[in-house]
Each structure stands twice: as C-alpha cells, then as structure tokens.
Design an enzyme around this catalytic site. Sequence first.
Site, mmCIF file in Angstrom:
data_model
loop_
_atom_site.group_PDB
_atom_site.id
_atom_site.type_symbol
_atom_site.label_atom_id
_atom_site.label_comp_id
_atom_site.label_asym_id
_atom_site.label_seq_id
_atom_site.Cartn_x
_atom_site.Cartn_y
_atom_site.Cartn_z
ATOM 1 N N ASP A 391 -30.621 -4.553 23.064
ATOM 2 C CA ASP A 391 -29.380 -5.253 23.364
ATOM 3 C C ASP A 391 -29.566 -6.605 24.041
ATOM 4 O O ASP A 391 -28.696 -7.471 23.931
ATOM 5 C CB ASP A 391 -28.479 -4.360 24.229
ATOM 6 C CG ASP A 391 -27.810 -3.267 23.401
ATOM 7 O OD1 ASP A 391 -27.611 -3.474 22.196
ATOM 8 O OD2 ASP A 391 -27.495 -2.206 23.961
ATOM 9 N N TYR A 479 -20.411 0.229 23.589
ATOM 10 C CA TYR A 479 -20.913 0.689 24.881
ATOM 11 C C TYR A 479 -20.667 -0.340 25.975
ATOM 12 O O TYR A 479 -20.764 -1.542 25.738
ATOM 13 C CB TYR A 479 -22.419 0.978 24.813
ATOM 14 C CG TYR A 479 -22.738 2.448 24.940
ATOM 15 C CD1 TYR A 479 -22.757 3.062 26.178
ATOM 16 C CD2 TYR A 479 -22.997 3.226 23.822
ATOM 17 C CE1 TYR A 479 -23.044 4.412 26.310
ATOM 18 C CE2 TYR A 479 -23.286 4.583 23.936
ATOM 19 C CZ TYR A 479 -23.306 5.168 25.188
ATOM 20 O OH TYR A 479 -23.578 6.503 25.322
#
Length: 750
Positions: A391, A479
């Site tokens: 990420d 998320y």
Amino acid sequence: MSSTITLKNSRNSETVTVTMETPNFFRLCFLSICAGLVLLFTWSHFPSGPDLLDCTTNSAWCTSKNRFQSKQPSHLKNRHNNPTRHRNHASDTPHHPLDPLTVQEINKIRTIISSHPIFSTSAGYALHSIELEEPEKPLVLKWKKGDPLFPRKASVVARVKGESHVLTVDLTTSEVTVHQTGPHSGYPMMTLEDMTTATWAPLADATFNRTIIERGVDLTDLACLPISLGWYGKTEENRRLIKVQCYSMKDTVNFYMRPIEGLTVLLDLDTKQVVEISDKGANIPIPNAANTDYRYSAQKQNQVIKLLKPISIEQPKGPSFTVEDDHLVKWANWEFHVKPDARAGVIVSRAKVRDPDTGELRDVMYKGFTSELFVPYMDPTDAWYFKTYMDAGEYGFGLQAMPLEPLNDCPRNAHYMDGVFAAADGTPYVRSNMVCIFESYAGDIGWRHTESPITGMEIREVRPKVTLVVRMAASVANYDYIVDWEFQTDGLIRIKVGLSGILMVKGTPYQNVNQVSGQESLYGTLLSENVIGVIHDHYITFHLDMDVDGSDNSFVKVNLQREQNSPSESPRKSFLKATRNVAKTEKDAQVKLKLYDPSEFHVINPSKKTRVGNPVGYKVVPGGTAASLLDLDDPPQKRGAFTNNQIWVTQYNRSEQWAGGLFVYQSQGEDTLAVWSNRDREIENKDIVVWYTLGFHHIPCQEDFPIMPTVSASFDLKPVNFFESNPILRTPPNVETDLPVCEAAAAAAA
C-alpha cells in the site's frame, strides 16, 4: 455492428471512447452524459498554471484509490463542511532542514523540470513523486534553530517515454542531477491520475460493457477499482499493467459488498488499452444491497442504539503542547519534528526527551515512519491470487490519507496539520487536516503505590498518565488504517496501528454454510448471503533510525534462558538467567520472535553509561506479532521478504528507506530489506536502523459486516537504563482545584 461515444479532455486532448454494440447504444447514452459531467468536474477542477488544488473541496479527484463512479453517491451531496480552519499555504516558508517542500518550492520545481532536456523534448511525462531531499544526516544533527537552512533540494521520480528517472533538483541553483538507478524490475508508485484513468479505461471496450450488462448491472451503477497485480512471471514484465475489478452501486454506497465476482480486466497502465478480460463468475450472483449501508444517516431512527452519553476532555487552560513553525512539536519533556509524506504518511524526526536530572534534551530517534504495508489475500483462484498489495510503494500511504474528522477522529483540542503534495504534472495540492496532534487521557495510571496497612504507614501515591498522540488515517480503498505515534512522559514511544473500514469480499452462490461441501474451501468466512470475507494478512513495517544519545549504537539481544540447580544449591530446581549478546553484523540481528525462546531487544550506546555503569539504551517491546506463513519462494513473499523476520537491524544508508524497495510496483523482490540485510554489514557501535513489523492475521467474522470495528496492535520503544531513575518520579498528582468543574447542561440552565 457497434457505436462509439468519445469523451474528450479539453485540457490535454486525451480521449475516452466508450464502445458498445448498437442494441445497447441508447442504454449507454445516459452513461455518456453522466461520464461527461464527472470528467468535466474532474478536469475543470484539475489545477493548471500556478494554482493550488485543495483536496477538501476537490475530493472527486483526490479520492483514495480513485474509483470510477458513474453517479455521485448521495452521501457526498449533502456532506457538511469541515469545521476546522483551512490555511492558505501559498506563502509558507521552511524553517527547519526537514520541513517538507512548500507550495512555492513545488511550483519552482515544476518550472525547472519543464525546461530540462529530458522533459522539454517529450510530449508527455508524469512526476510520480516530488519530495524534499533531506540534507545529509550529520549536517542536520549539527543544525540549531537560528542557523541558516542548507540549500533546499528535491528528489523527483518521473516517468518519461516509458522510462523511470530519479532526479535531484537544486532549488537554489536550478541544477538538475539525473541519477543512475541501476537495473530494477519495478516501477514507481502510481500517481492519482494513473488510478483514476485506469478505472475509466475499460469503458472503451465493447466486450467489457457487454459483460457488465449481461451480469445484470446497469452501467450507471458501476464502480470499479484499480488493483495492483504484483508479479507472477515474464508475461507481466516490460510494461506497466494493472487489473480492474468492478462492483454494483445500486441501492447502496457500500459497493464493496456487491462485487461482480470473477470479472477481471487486465489493462496496460501506460496506453490504457485492455489486454485481457477474464469472466469466470457468470453463475455467481451479485450480493443483495440490504443491510450494507453503514452511514448513520441511513440507519432507521427507531433502530439507532444510543449506548453512551457524550464525553469530552476539557482543557480550560489550553493544551500542554505547542507546534512551532508548523512542524516542531514541544510537549512536556518531548521535542520532535513532524511532517506529512506522500508515501510514508507521517514522518517523525529528531525525537528528543528531556532528562529530569540535567535538563538536557537527549537524542532518542533520528527518524521513524511507516516504510511499507504488505497485505496478501489467501485465495489462490483466478480473480484473487494477485491481491497482495504494497500500500505504500504502490498506492502511496500518504496519498491515501483522508482529512480527519474533528470530534470523532480527533478530540476537541486537537491541532491539525495539512499535507502539501504534487500532482503528476507537478502542480501542488493540499490534503487538509491530514494529521492531528492531541493530548490523551483514558484514566490510565503513570505509576502508583499504596502501602499495606500492616506496615503502619498510610501511603497512597498515584500519578495519572497523559500522553501525546500524533495521528493519521489512510483510507486505502476499502480498508482504513489509523497510525498513532504516542509519546509518554516516562520516555516511552508507542507506535499503534488500527484496522477498520470495509472488508474486500468475494461473491458466492452460497447463502448458508450448510450448502457448502465439507471438501470445498471458501478461502474465508460466509458473512452474509452470497458474501465471503476472504482470509488475509496485514504487515506494517516501520523504519526506526534510532540515535540513542548519539548516532553510534549497538543492538543487543538479551536472551532469557533456563538454568538448572542441583539439590545441594537450592530448593529451587530452575531459574531464568539473562544473557547479553551484541550483534556484530546484520545477519546477527535478524530476529524471528519465539514464545518459548524469549529475549529483550536493546539498542544501546556503548560509549554512554549510567552512574552505576549500565550502557544507556532503548528497547523494542514487540506486539502484533503475527508472522507470514507463506512459502519463501511464493512470488508475493519474495516481494514482501521484509516480513520474513519481525526485527531487522541494518547499517544506516540514506538510500535504504523503503522496505520493499524504491520501485515496488511489479517488482520481483531484488531490492528489499531482506537483500540489504544479507549484505551482512557491521553494525556494532555504528549508526544503525531498526526495522519492526507489526503483523495481523485476519479471519473475517460476521461482526466485520458491513463495516469493521477497529482492531489495534502496537509495539513500544521503551527506555532501558536511559535515565538514572524513574523520570516521572517528581511529577505532581492531580488535585481537585487543578481540574475544571463541569456541570450538566440541565443543571447549568437551572
């Protein structure tokens, strides 16, 4: 026979062509109008010239993992204005050598870059990163407030004509230095423009549009996500690729719970051409939208559960911390520098704590930040095997940071800090309220002792624990990650990560577990009818450049071992003995945590001793200790090899900051922390960097549906023989007259 609609970007002449077979042409007309409005909004709000883009007011462009939405969700239409102030950053100037680049500096860099031969002869280029190139560490360590700043420089990562470049731009001389990056397999972090255009590109493909309609989804209800694909062999080399998967937004804003399962588009990220479409889920229904909306406004009022009365910490005399020159935080006995970062999220630097005996500010940590996040999903099937996200290095952890919500993300007296980043064309934009800083009191105790009555002494001594928190939250598509740097007056630093947001789920024909054959693996948990929450891991690796009372430190493993007694020595048969082992080289400091082989992990300064002769130090106190169980030769684990150990220690090298490598996207794992550590450099009494990985195994459960309660884990950096005694021994207790007297509203009115 087919018809096409072409959407043209008037700003850069880029065209988006939506292709459909004639029977579906009129169905698509409505989509084209919606798409045109969205594109017009995007491009009309995209900055040009010296303008500054504020992501608070232009969130459609800056949205996390920008997704295609053919209509604006209703929750964005009536969104309240953020009640916090919005600063004008146009006149910001740096005050500290580590201050981030300002709006003026980014605009100057863009001007310098545009005239350089690499860029001036190219019709198009993209700037993937523009960040401060920090001065050499020894220079920063010597710098004091009032000294002139060192020449400001920027590190720029760019793509030009399919090639990646790393450059240094000198803001004083306007000189541009092009660096040799050496052989590498990966690509730079994606730009927000990469993500946005990737989700639109499949609409130019008639097969894609036909497939969506055949799956029962109206194109006006479509939402798509750009998904990094990792690396799985030579067929994926020598071009930037991305996969796109889509969802239905019909009747819910929580489209993540309505996947068009099995449909995956492979896209060339540079040409925006569809390479391949795979649809292996035609028989899998799209889950129902019922009970998926998580917004408070969408809940039925007769079902709202009010469990608590309002609670707030009041500070009538104001907070105990100050933020000087926008980035220097001073609180209690701590002083440190904070700056937002597009890749890391937040960087904490020059952390010092004041000695209660000498009054001296003593060095603890030169620099700490989130280096990489590795999130592998545990489903090997065609539409899921590649979901092994990095990420930070792929999407930009800071780029995905959203404005924090006052009173809910952060308490009333929080101080907010904005991030200033650069778009792909070099235009600066502001991420408002990206970081908050606040004091926290949860009723915890700093230290206490009450003497037993049998001693005849009436002693009750207790000290409350108040801490200072530096917080950011990144919404990486579904998320949400909450990262806290929490400072305590006893010298401890706690680094905590909270996981919330929405699960990435898989569509399934099953509506109840009794329909599932005992031999079949769901690769997760059935959460609701036709919805599987897939098992996955989260690994968050932190770069911790410890400077305990100076830069030259050593790493010591203090191993607890059982020793046996003979009957003649003691009635006891065994006891524990602490054995100290100083790591000589990097391989000595590769640590896999073991419950039945416990150790403490100290970073000491061997040249600085306490009054009684112990070396001063800090220790890493592990937490969140889930470890990767993937095969070491599995391609995702090769790329995520920095999770092979929970602790690493490397010799300081300013080029080794990102645990997955500088160019992570589609990398093969040849430039990771594991590779650097295996060079086995000397680390005894050297300038060293500690790396710690927080790990989570996540087996989803029904309580995670439709949105997850936050789950947190943390680790500590704790003083060990750093002070001569308890550093908060002489702090006073609370007394009634120190505290505000608050009355309930009804009582106050009376």
